[in-house]
Write a protein that holds these residues in place. Structure first.
Motif, PDB file in Angstrom:
ATOM      1  N   ALA A  89      -4.679  -7.152  -0.799  1.00 38.54           N
ATOM      2  CA  ALA A  89      -5.496  -5.937  -0.673  1.00 38.54           C
ATOM      3  C   ALA A  89      -6.914  -6.302  -0.242  1.00 38.54           C
ATOM      4  N   VAL A  90      -7.452  -7.366  -0.847  1.00 40.89           N
ATOM      5  CA  VAL A  90      -8.802  -7.789  -0.486  1.00 40.89           C
ATOM      6  C   VAL A  90      -8.835  -8.254   0.968  1.00 40.89           C
ATOM      7  N   GLU A  91      -7.789  -8.995   1.373  1.00 42.37           N
ATOM      8  CA  GLU A  91      -7.707  -9.427   2.774  1.00 42.37           C
ATOM      9  C   GLU A  91      -7.712  -8.244   3.729  1.00 42.37           C
ATOM     10  N   LEU A  92      -6.956  -7.220   3.340  1.00 36.57           N
ATOM     11  CA  LEU A  92      -6.878  -6.039   4.210  1.00 36.57           C
ATOM     12  C   LEU A  92      -8.230  -5.325   4.295  1.00 36.57           C
ATOM     13  N   LEU A  93      -8.941  -5.262   3.167  1.00 39.38           N
ATOM     14  CA  LEU A  93     -10.264  -4.630   3.192  1.00 39.38           C
ATOM     15  C   LEU A  93     -11.216  -5.436   4.066  1.00 39.38           C
ATOM     16  N   GLU A  94     -11.048  -6.742   4.039  1.00 37.51           N
ATOM     17  CA  GLU A  94     -11.875  -7.591   4.878  1.00 37.51           C
ATOM     18  C   GLU A  94     -11.529  -7.358   6.352  1.00 37.51           C
ATOM     19  N   ARG A  95     -10.247  -7.194   6.608  1.00 39.77           N
ATOM     20  CA  ARG A  95      -9.799  -6.998   7.977  1.00 39.77           C
ATOM     21  C   ARG A  95     -10.336  -5.701   8.577  1.00 39.77           C
ATOM     22  N   VAL A  96     -10.537  -4.689   7.761  1.00 40.02           N
ATOM     23  CA  VAL A  96     -11.137  -3.463   8.285  1.00 40.02           C
ATOM     24  C   VAL A  96     -12.661  -3.511   8.149  1.00 40.02           C
ATOM     25  N   ARG A  97     -13.186  -4.701   7.957  1.00 44.29           N
ATOM     26  CA  ARG A  97     -14.630  -4.984   7.989  1.00 44.29           C
ATOM     27  C   ARG A  97     -15.414  -4.241   6.922  1.00 44.29           C
ATOM     28  N   ILE A  98     -14.866  -4.224   5.719  1.00 39.57           N
ATOM     29  CA  ILE A  98     -15.646  -3.706   4.599  1.00 39.57           C
ATOM     30  C   ILE A  98     -16.420  -4.877   4.008  1.00 39.57           C
ATOM     31  N   THR A 128      -8.738   2.488  -8.268  1.00 33.11           N
ATOM     32  CA  THR A 128      -9.632   1.794  -7.345  1.00 33.11           C
ATOM     33  C   THR A 128      -8.898   1.613  -6.025  1.00 33.11           C
ATOM     34  N   VAL A 129      -9.661   1.380  -4.948  1.00 29.54           N
ATOM     35  CA  VAL A 129      -8.990   1.260  -3.650  1.00 29.54           C
ATOM     36  C   VAL A 129      -8.129  -0.005  -3.623  1.00 29.54           C
ATOM     37  N   GLY A 130      -8.582  -1.047  -4.314  1.00 33.39           N
ATOM     38  CA  GLY A 130      -7.773  -2.263  -4.387  1.00 33.39           C
ATOM     39  C   GLY A 130      -6.427  -1.996  -5.044  1.00 33.39           C
ATOM     40  N   GLU A 131      -6.454  -1.234  -6.138  1.00 34.09           N
ATOM     41  CA  GLU A 131      -5.202  -0.900  -6.836  1.00 34.09           C
ATOM     42  C   GLU A 131      -4.262  -0.107  -5.934  1.00 34.09           C
ATOM     43  N   GLN A 132      -4.837   0.813  -5.153  1.00 34.57           N
ATOM     44  CA  GLN A 132      -3.984   1.666  -4.317  1.00 34.57           C
ATOM     45  C   GLN A 132      -3.285   0.861  -3.233  1.00 34.57           C
ATOM     46  N   ILE A 133      -4.015  -0.076  -2.631  1.00 29.03           N
ATOM     47  CA  ILE A 133      -3.388  -0.889  -1.586  1.00 29.03           C
ATOM     48  C   ILE A 133      -2.359  -1.835  -2.215  1.00 29.03           C
ATOM     49  N   ALA A 134      -2.727  -2.437  -3.350  1.00 24.81           N
ATOM     50  CA  ALA A 134      -1.824  -3.387  -4.012  1.00 24.81           C
ATOM     51  C   ALA A 134      -0.538  -2.703  -4.462  1.00 24.81           C
ATOM     52  N   GLU A 135      -0.676  -1.478  -4.968  1.00 27.78           N
ATOM     53  CA  GLU A 135       0.482  -0.718  -5.421  1.00 27.78           C
ATOM     54  C   GLU A 135       1.486  -0.521  -4.280  1.00 27.78           C
ATOM     55  N   LEU A 136       0.949  -0.170  -3.123  1.00 30.72           N
ATOM     56  CA  LEU A 136       1.795   0.036  -1.949  1.00 30.72           C
ATOM     57  C   LEU A 136       2.557  -1.251  -1.610  1.00 30.72           C
ATOM     58  N   LEU A 137       1.854  -2.380  -1.679  1.00 33.51           N
ATOM     59  CA  LEU A 137       2.477  -3.662  -1.332  1.00 33.51           C
ATOM     60  C   LEU A 137       3.534  -4.051  -2.363  1.00 33.51           C
ATOM     61  N   ARG A 138       3.278  -3.718  -3.616  1.00 34.10           N
ATOM     62  CA  ARG A 138       4.259  -4.061  -4.652  1.00 34.10           C
ATOM     63  C   ARG A 138       5.532  -3.239  -4.475  1.00 34.10           C
ATOM     64  N   VAL A 139       5.329  -1.917  -4.257  1.00 35.42           N
ATOM     65  CA  VAL A 139       6.490  -1.038  -4.147  1.00 35.42           C
ATOM     66  C   VAL A 139       7.283  -1.316  -2.873  1.00 35.42           C
ATOM     67  N   ARG A 140       6.572  -1.453  -1.763  1.00 37.05           N
ATOM     68  CA  ARG A 140       7.266  -1.555  -0.486  1.00 37.05           C
ATOM     69  C   ARG A 140       7.656  -2.981  -0.105  1.00 37.05           C
ATOM     70  N   ARG A 141       6.849  -3.913  -0.539  1.00 38.52           N
ATOM     71  CA  ARG A 141       7.100  -5.291  -0.123  1.00 38.52           C
ATOM     72  C   ARG A 141       7.566  -6.169  -1.285  1.00 38.52           C
ATOM     73  N   GLY A 142       7.609  -5.585  -2.488  1.00 36.44           N
ATOM     74  CA  GLY A 142       8.036  -6.336  -3.655  1.00 36.44           C
ATOM     75  C   GLY A 142       7.124  -7.502  -3.997  1.00 36.44           C
ATOM     76  N   MET A 143       5.856  -7.380  -3.646  1.00 33.11           N
ATOM     77  CA  MET A 143       4.921  -8.469  -3.943  1.00 33.11           C
ATOM     78  C   MET A 143       4.555  -8.469  -5.422  1.00 33.11           C
ATOM     79  N   GLY A 144       4.204  -9.644  -5.936  1.00 33.07           N
ATOM     80  CA  GLY A 144       3.731  -9.753  -7.307  1.00 33.07           C
ATOM     81  C   GLY A 144       2.325  -9.188  -7.429  1.00 33.07           C
ATOM     82  N   ARG A 145       1.933  -8.898  -8.668  1.00 33.18           N
ATOM     83  CA  ARG A 145       0.651  -8.288  -8.949  1.00 33.18           C
ATOM     84  C   ARG A 145      -0.525  -9.050  -8.312  1.00 33.18           C
TER      85      ARG A 145
END
Ligand SMILES: Nc1ncnc2c1ncn2[C@@H]1O[C@H](COP(=O)(O)OP(=O)(O)OP(=O)(O)O)[C@@H](O)[C@H]1O
Ligand SMILES: Nc1ncnc2c1ncn2[C@@H]1O[C@H](COP(=O)(O)OP(=O)(O)O)[C@@H](O)[C@H]1O
Ligand code: SF4
Ligand code: SF4
Ligand SMILES: [Mg+2]
Ligand SMILES: [Mg+2]
Lengths: 336, 345
Positions: free
Chosen positions: B145-154, B121-138
């Motif tokens: 990821a949801v915030e980012l989708l909101e920011r691009v006005r989805i 899912t697109v949420g999983e793809q964005i979250a995965e990037l944040l976990r790998v690169r930013r070390g964020m928790g699940r």
């Protein structure tokens, strides 16, 4: 009664596709791709058709040339019903209305040489030209569209996109049609090549007296090449009229919003043009909004727009027709 | 903002965040080495937009791929450098290279569907990037990821995060791509024909979005396009590419008002306008050249309406004509650049 110089007449043309159910949608559903479109195409005229992806432009093109059977309505070529014809009549009608498609890469059989591709129409319409004269006709066609006659024995992949489009045009011209329906004929081409092909279309029109239905999503190209323009939205005609009327004083809110989104290649005009951003995408043609189909994105919508479908009419017969209860007002004085 | 500057084609006084210097790239093909880029130089400044304009095959995407470290064999860099904040990425360690081209420089491609993973899912793809690169928790990554989708006005971002790429329209998918590109708040965004396949209505939405986010994040933007209208509306500076080289470069206002290269001039004349009617369209004759086995002179010579004898023997360098106004310099790779600029050729 049609005016004497009308070549092609499209009346209430409707095409519904029944799509099978899918994972998301269990029951079969009806895609209302084209829903009651009417217009006349006059001799030596270009009618441009614009509208967003999925609004039914290609369905219109395919139905006009007989590749699809209409669900309702009809297409007549100088009074003869294109879809009612059978046998020889059908072949003759088909010959007189040709189509040029967007993608020169896929619309030509890759295993045939240009010569074969150009001979093919004569094999389908054998009575048109005796075999002995066909080669000469091909030389003429190649010259007409500006291809190098030395390249006749090459295959389509050996040509650039622009040259392939010239091959497609030569093929369409082979049978001396009166009408050519062009579905995004320059959209896949580079800017510099696009101008060459647009100019070719215009020259051929002057020299051969052709009439075009010219479909493109590039609104600037359509304005340039067309005499009149139809703006489609969700399978219907929203506005139809002279190009200058439609582009300079659009009456339908959709036309106005669509035009305002087109970037103008002049940085000096930055910030001077008023722009209205349309939100979202058009709704699905499976389940179009009641009343006016544009109402879900229209900033002028009132209650009546949801209940009563506005007919396509021209209140002033000298100006364009539009389908809207609350049209854009025209400027009181014509500025500049 | 605008000050006299003698060392570059832009009017920005801040040092560029990204500089491409004299970059050359070749592809090994069956027919020999294909010189896809020949000495390309570009400067990208924070908060500003550089448009890379050119027809297909001119080298725009190869430039972007090389900057991003995405150039795969048979492509290889044969010269030049890609400087991010002064450090050459082409000679950087693999680790530093990965960090910069993931976090500092991001790219959005034309074809969002093939650049997204179809099975997540697109949420999983964005979250995965944040976990790998930013070390964020699940959980935090999913919320972000949801915030980012909101920011691009989805619309309805929490629901749409659970959808797969194919369930989005072209425009919405492009927004997802932008959300992914912006997830790590890059310094530079490269947008390679981000709206080419979209309707004008959607194109306007996406360009608006990109420009808003650019302002917000003070990003340097490289906008790759063949659309002169888009360039005119958003670019600060423009680099025009032809056959693997930059043939003209300058500020958008100057370049459109008075092109100094016959190719730019031809392009500007060959596009119809939505706001007026012209009877005939100028068409540049011929077709773009093959890069293989190129003749010695100017690559544009066979199509040029200002060609002179010198053009077929001597390749014009990209040097500036007379300055048009203080503080700005124009570059044009044409032997007759000054005559062209002043309308005498
Ligand atoms: N054979 C078909 N079966 C089912 N639906 C179809 C079929 N052909 C077209 N449609 C649908 O009909 C609608 C109109 O499609 P059409 O191809 O005519 O649009 P268009 O205006 O040409 O769009 P584009 O600008 O993307 O080419 C779309 O919703 C499309 O998905
Ligand atoms: N993987 C590849 N193999 C061989 N040639 C390539 C490859 N990728 C790009 N090229 C060539 O490099 C040149 C520039 O391509 P590209 O940068 O994609 O152009 P564009 O300006 O359309 O983005 C073209 O001649 C293209 O054919
Ligand atoms: S009829 Fe109503 S909804 Fe439709 S375009 Fe006109 S004002 Fe908008
Ligand atoms: S160098 Fe010569 S051929 Fe090349 S663009 Fe200038 S005038 Fe034309
Ligand atoms: Mg279509
Ligand atoms: Mg590209």
């Amino acid at each position: 009664m049609a005016m004497p110089d009308v070549v092609l007449s499209v009346e209430n043309l409707t095409k519904h596709f029944t799509a099978r159910g899918s994972l998301l949608r269990r029951s079969p559903h009806v895609v209302r791709a084209l829903d009651g479109v009417s217009f006349d195409l006059r001799a030596s005229e270009t009618l441009g058709i614009v509208g967003e992806s999925g609004c039914g432009k290609s369905t219109l093109a395919r139905t006009i040339v007989g590749l699809e059977r209409p669900t309702a309505g009809r297409v007549t070529l100088r009074g003869e019903d294109v879809h009612a014809a059978r046998g020889r009549d059908l072949r003759v009608l088909r010959r007189r209305v040709q189509i040029v498609l967007q993608d020169p890469y896929t619309s030509l059989n890759p295993r045939r040489t240009v010569r074969d591709l150009l001979l093919q129409p004569f094999e389908i319409h054998r009575d048109l030209l005796p075999r002995a004269r066909r080669e000469a006709r091909i030389d003429e066609l190649v010259e007409l569209v500006g291809l190098n006659p030395d390249h006749l024995d090459r295959y389509p992949f050996q040509f650039s996109g622009g040259q392939r489009q010239r091959i497609g045009i030569a093929r369409a011209l082979a049978l001396e049609p009166e009408v050519i329906v062009c579905d995004e004929p320059v959209s896949a081409l580079d800017v510099s090549i696009q101008a060459q092909v647009v100019n070719l279309f215009q020259r051929l029109q002057r020299e051969l007296g052709l009439s075009y239905v010219f479909i493109a999503h590039d609104l600037s190209v359509v304005r340039h090449i067309s005499d009149r323009i139809g703006v489609m939205y969700l399978g219907k005609m929203a506005e139809l009229g002279d190009r200058t009327d439609v582009y300079d004083t659009p009456r339908h809110p959709y036309t106005s919003a669509l035009l305002s989104a087109v970037p103008v290649p002049d940085p000096a005009l930055r910030g001077t043009r008023s722009r209205r951003l349309l939100e979202g995408d058009p709704p699905s043609p499976v389940d179009p909004p009641s009343g006016c189909r544009f109402r879900t994105r229209c900033w002028k919508a009132q209650d009546v727009c949801a209940t009563t479908e506005p007919p396509l009419t021209a209140p002033d017969p000298r100006e364009q027709a539009f389908a809207c209860h609350f049209p854009m007002t025209q400027p009181a004085t014509t500025a500049s | 903002m605008t000050e006299t500057l003698l060392d570059g084609p832009t009017t920005d006084v801040r040092a560029p965040v990204l500089s491409v210097r004299d970059l050359s790239v070749e592809f090994d093909t069956r027919d020999g080495a294909l010189p896809a880029l020949q000495g390309v130089s570009l400067d990208v400044h924070a908060g500003r937009t550089l448009a890379l304009l050119g027809e297909s095959g001119s080298g725009k995407s190869v430039t972007a791929q090389t900057v991003m470290g995405l150039l795969d064999p048979p492509g290889r860099v044969t010269g030049g450098s890609v400087l991010f904040r002064g450090a050459d990425l082409l000679t950087a360690s693999a680790e530093e290279r990965r960090r910069v081209s993931g976090e500092e420089i991001a790219i959005v491609f034309q074809d969002a569907l093939s650049s997204l993973n179809p099975v997540f899912t697109v949420g999983e793809q964005i979250a995965e990037l944040l976990r790998v690169r930013r070390g964020m928790g699940r959980r935090a990554a999913a919320a972000r990821a949801v915030e980012l989708l909101e920011r691009v006005r989805i619309p309805a971002p929490a629901d749409r995060a659970r959808d797969y790429p194919h369930q989005f329209s072209g425009g919405m998918r492009q927004r997802v791509m932008i959300a992914l590109a912006l997830a790590l708040e890059p310094t530079v965004l490269i947008a390679d024909e981000p709206t080419t396949a979209l309707d004008v209505t959607v194109q306007a939405q996406i360009m608006d979005l990109i420009l808003d986010l650019q302002r917000e994040l003070d990003m340097g933007l490289v906008l790759i396009t063949h659309d002169l209208g888009v360039v005119a509306e958003v670019a600060d500076t423009v680099a025009v590419m032809y056959a693997g080289r930059i043939v003209e470069q300058g500020t958008v206002h100057e370049l459109f008002a008075a092109p100094a290269h016959p190719y730019t001039r031809g392009l500007l004349r060959s596009i119809p306008r939505v706001d007026r009617e012209d009877d005939t369209l100028w068409a540049i004759p011929g077709t773009p050249p093959s890069l293989l086995g190129r003749a010695p002179g100017c690559a544009f010579a066979p199509r040029c309406d200002a060609v002179v004898e010198r053009c077929t023997v001597e390749r014009p360098a990209l040097v500036d004509p007379e300055p048009l106004s203080p503080g700005t310099r124009r570059l044009s790779a044409c032997h007759r650049r000054e005559e062209v600029l002043h309308g005498h050729a």
